[in-house]
Design an enzyme around this catalytic site. Structure first.
Site, PDB file in Angstrom:
ATOM      1  N   ARG A  61      21.598   6.700  -5.314  1.00  0.00           N
ATOM      2  CA  ARG A  61      21.845   5.472  -6.085  1.00  0.00           C
ATOM      3  C   ARG A  61      22.290   5.931  -7.472  1.00  0.00           C
ATOM      4  O   ARG A  61      21.544   6.600  -8.187  1.00  0.00           O
ATOM      5  CB  ARG A  61      20.585   4.619  -6.175  1.00  0.00           C
ATOM      6  CG  ARG A  61      20.710   3.516  -7.210  1.00  0.00           C
ATOM      7  CD  ARG A  61      19.603   2.491  -7.113  1.00  0.00           C
ATOM      8  NE  ARG A  61      19.823   1.632  -5.961  1.00  0.00           N
ATOM      9  CZ  ARG A  61      19.221   0.461  -5.768  1.00  0.00           C
ATOM     10  NH1 ARG A  61      18.355   0.010  -6.662  1.00  0.00           N
ATOM     11  NH2 ARG A  61      19.467  -0.266  -4.697  1.00  0.00           N
ATOM     12  N   HIS A  64      27.506  -1.626  -2.447  1.00  0.00           N
ATOM     13  CA  HIS A  64      26.120  -1.578  -1.954  1.00  0.00           C
ATOM     14  C   HIS A  64      26.157  -1.763  -0.427  1.00  0.00           C
ATOM     15  O   HIS A  64      25.675  -2.771   0.099  1.00  0.00           O
ATOM     16  CB  HIS A  64      25.287  -2.668  -2.636  1.00  0.00           C
ATOM     17  CG  HIS A  64      23.812  -2.457  -2.560  1.00  0.00           C
ATOM     18  ND1 HIS A  64      23.222  -1.345  -1.977  1.00  0.00           N
ATOM     19  CD2 HIS A  64      22.753  -3.231  -3.007  1.00  0.00           C
ATOM     20  CE1 HIS A  64      21.918  -1.438  -2.057  1.00  0.00           C
ATOM     21  NE2 HIS A  64      21.607  -2.564  -2.674  1.00  0.00           N
ATOM     22  N   GLN A 104      23.009  -2.702   1.793  1.00  0.00           N
ATOM     23  CA  GLN A 104      22.537  -4.080   1.643  1.00  0.00           C
ATOM     24  C   GLN A 104      23.340  -5.031   2.526  1.00  0.00           C
ATOM     25  O   GLN A 104      22.786  -5.895   3.208  1.00  0.00           O
ATOM     26  CB  GLN A 104      22.628  -4.515   0.174  1.00  0.00           C
ATOM     27  CG  GLN A 104      22.098  -5.901  -0.074  1.00  0.00           C
ATOM     28  CD  GLN A 104      20.591  -5.996   0.141  1.00  0.00           C
ATOM     29  OE1 GLN A 104      19.849  -5.246  -0.450  1.00  0.00           O
ATOM     30  NE2 GLN A 104      20.152  -6.918   0.993  1.00  0.00           N
ATOM     31  N   ASP A 140      23.709 -13.077  -6.498  1.00  0.00           N
ATOM     32  CA  ASP A 140      23.064 -11.860  -6.997  1.00  0.00           C
ATOM     33  C   ASP A 140      22.806 -12.066  -8.487  1.00  0.00           C
ATOM     34  O   ASP A 140      23.287 -13.046  -9.081  1.00  0.00           O
ATOM     35  CB  ASP A 140      24.019 -10.670  -6.752  1.00  0.00           C
ATOM     36  CG  ASP A 140      23.416  -9.310  -7.055  1.00  0.00           C
ATOM     37  OD1 ASP A 140      22.199  -9.219  -7.280  1.00  0.00           O
ATOM     38  OD2 ASP A 140      24.185  -8.322  -7.069  1.00  0.00           O
ATOM     39  N   CYS A 179      20.156 -10.367  -2.377  1.00  0.00           N
ATOM     40  CA  CYS A 179      19.714  -8.996  -2.104  1.00  0.00           C
ATOM     41  C   CYS A 179      18.402  -8.666  -2.792  1.00  0.00           C
ATOM     42  O   CYS A 179      17.721  -7.706  -2.387  1.00  0.00           O
ATOM     43  CB  CYS A 179      20.800  -8.002  -2.495  1.00  0.00           C
ATOM     44  SG  CYS A 179      21.173  -7.962  -4.261  1.00  0.00           S
ATOM     45  N   ARG A 225      16.511  -4.171   5.629  1.00  0.00           N
ATOM     46  CA  ARG A 225      17.047  -2.941   5.028  1.00  0.00           C
ATOM     47  C   ARG A 225      16.505  -1.730   5.783  1.00  0.00           C
ATOM     48  O   ARG A 225      17.235  -0.783   6.098  1.00  0.00           O
ATOM     49  CB  ARG A 225      16.643  -2.849   3.539  1.00  0.00           C
ATOM     50  CG  ARG A 225      17.385  -3.789   2.605  1.00  0.00           C
ATOM     51  CD  ARG A 225      18.836  -3.378   2.426  1.00  0.00           C
ATOM     52  NE  ARG A 225      18.980  -2.031   1.890  1.00  0.00           N
ATOM     53  CZ  ARG A 225      18.915  -1.687   0.606  1.00  0.00           C
ATOM     54  NH1 ARG A 225      18.715  -2.618  -0.314  1.00  0.00           N
ATOM     55  NH2 ARG A 225      19.070  -0.427   0.215  1.00  0.00           N
TER      56      ARG A 225
HETATM   57  N1  NVA Z   1      24.145  -6.038  -8.290  1.00  0.00           N
HETATM   58  C1  NVA Z   1      22.789  -5.577  -8.489  1.00  0.00           C
HETATM   59  C2  NVA Z   1      22.147  -5.323  -7.165  1.00  0.00           C
HETATM   60  C3  NVA Z   1      20.715  -4.848  -7.254  1.00  0.00           C
HETATM   61  C4  NVA Z   1      20.140  -4.530  -5.914  1.00  0.00           C
HETATM   62  C5  NVA Z   1      22.794  -4.331  -9.349  1.00  0.00           C
HETATM   63  O1  NVA Z   1      23.693  -3.489  -9.156  1.00  0.00           O
HETATM   64  O2  NVA Z   1      21.923  -4.179 -10.206  1.00  0.00           O
HETATM   65  N1   CP Z   2      18.365  -4.960  -2.993  1.00  0.00           N
HETATM   66  C1   CP Z   2      18.065  -3.755  -3.487  1.00  0.00           C
HETATM   67  O1   CP Z   2      18.820  -2.785  -3.350  1.00  0.00           O
HETATM   68  O2   CP Z   2      16.860  -3.693  -4.103  1.00  0.00           O
HETATM   69  P1   CP Z   2      16.277  -2.502  -4.985  1.00  0.00           P
HETATM   70  O3   CP Z   2      17.081  -2.440  -6.242  1.00  0.00           O
HETATM   71  O4   CP Z   2      14.846  -2.877  -5.232  1.00  0.00           O
HETATM   72  O5   CP Z   2      16.392  -1.210  -4.212  1.00  0.00           O
END
Ligand code: NVA
Ligand code: CP
Length: 311
Positions: free
Chosen positions: A110, A137, A140, A226, A266, A294
């Site tokens: 990540r 992502h 997800q 989101d 998500c 997930r």
């Molecule tokens: N769009 C959000 C998703 C978090 C799971 C982010 O990138 O923070």
């Molecule tokens: N939806 C998602 O990826 O959640 P986290 O940021 O908690 O991993």
């Protein structure tokens, strides 16, 4: 000694890395793996395999789902963050990839720019999975579509309404629509539109842009949103609060969608910002199934990347 070439490594860096046929396989495996989990039947094809998880941003779901999933499959995990590894002290990503991938069987990352995970993958001896980047992502959306299928059957030919930021989730929905044959109705505030080039989709035939979020939701099979501010964009928080004020999924939007429309997010969610509490906590919401799934889809993904198609 055999001289046969080793099979090519497959990475999962964006949704477009797999074909519709591969997704059909993954969804079928995920359903089986989930059933075994629910009935306490062991499923341990990854005994003695190790997954390295590298987090340069915060996480709850991604960490728990990959970590629990890997242990359940008989393997183990190594958890690294920028703060507690040399990644935070400017060791080149290429060097990190060469070293880490000599000691583990699979890597989940990540991070920020997609270019970073691509650089890691280019120097990795083992498959690399995108656990979220600024651009995508895919794990997800894999879970979201599996959840849709569980509740409503095939997503082919259906309409997904995306209300909110033209972000990593929106980009990945667009890629998924192109591969799996559905349509995305996208409504974002001005200045936060999806960029087809960044999303990496070939044409605009699988998505339609709407100024008005209500119009995007009209007749939709699934309404999804989101956070207004994704990780890494916190400096824009105040400007986004103002720009996104009309992009809150509310009961009127759910009413204009199909009567059996689902709501997904998500998570993490901010009730009263991108979604009303009555919607996310209401009868059309499947967010808890979505979060749980997930783990099931990622178990299928890890199994596929390491062992190929098993049945
Ligand atoms: N769009 C959000 C998703 C978090 C799971 C982010 O990138 O923070
Ligand atoms: N939806 C998602 O990826 O959640 P986290 O940021 O908690 O991993």
């Amino acid at each position: 000694m055999s001289t046969a070439a080793a099979p090519a490594i497959r990475h999962y860096l964006q949704f477009g890395d797999f074909s519709a046929d591969e997704y059909a396989h993954l969804f079928a495996r995920a359903a089986l793996i989930k059933k075994k989990f629910k009935t306490y039947e062991k499923h341990q094809p990854l005994t003695d395999r190790t997954l390295a998880m590298i987090f340069e941003k915060a996480s709850t779901r991604t960490r728990v789902s990959f970590e629990a999933g890997m242990y359940q499959m008989g393997g183990s995990v190594v958890h690294l963050t920028t703060g507690d590894s040399q990644l935070g002290r400017a060791e080149p990503i290429e060097d990190s990839a060469k070293v880490i991938s000599r000691m583990v069987d699979l890597v989940m990352i990540r991070t920020f720019e997609q270019a970073k995970i691509e650089a890691f993958a280019a120097h990795s001896r083992v498959p690399v999975i995108n656990g979220l980047t600024n651009e995508f992502h895919p794990c997800q959306i894999l879970a979201d579509i599996f959840t849709y299928i569980e509740h409503r059957g095939s997503i082919q030919g259906k309409t997904v309404a995306w209300v909110g930021d033209g972000n990593n989730m929106a980009n990945t929905w667009l890629q998924a629509a192109e591969i799996l044959g559905f349509t995305v109705h996208v409504s974002t505030p001005t200045g936060y539109e999806v960029d087809q080039a960044v999303a990496g989709v070939r044409s605009s035939s699988s998505y339609k842009v709407f100024k008005d979020p209500m119009e995007a939701c009209r007749g939709a099979d699934l309404v999804t949103t989101d956070v207004w501010t994704s990780m890494g964009y916190e400096a824009e928080n105040e400007a986004r609060r103002q720009a996104f004020a009309d992009w809150c999924v509310d009961q009127d939007m759910m009413r204009i969608a199909k009567p059996d429309a689902l709501f997904m997010h998500c998570l993490p969610a901010h009730r009263g910002e991108e979604v009303e509490a009555e919607v996310i906590d209401g009868p059309q919401s499947v967010v808890w199934d979505e979060a749980e799934n997930r783990m099931h889809v990622q178990k299928a993904l890890m199994e596929y990347l390491l062992l190929g198609r098993i049945s």
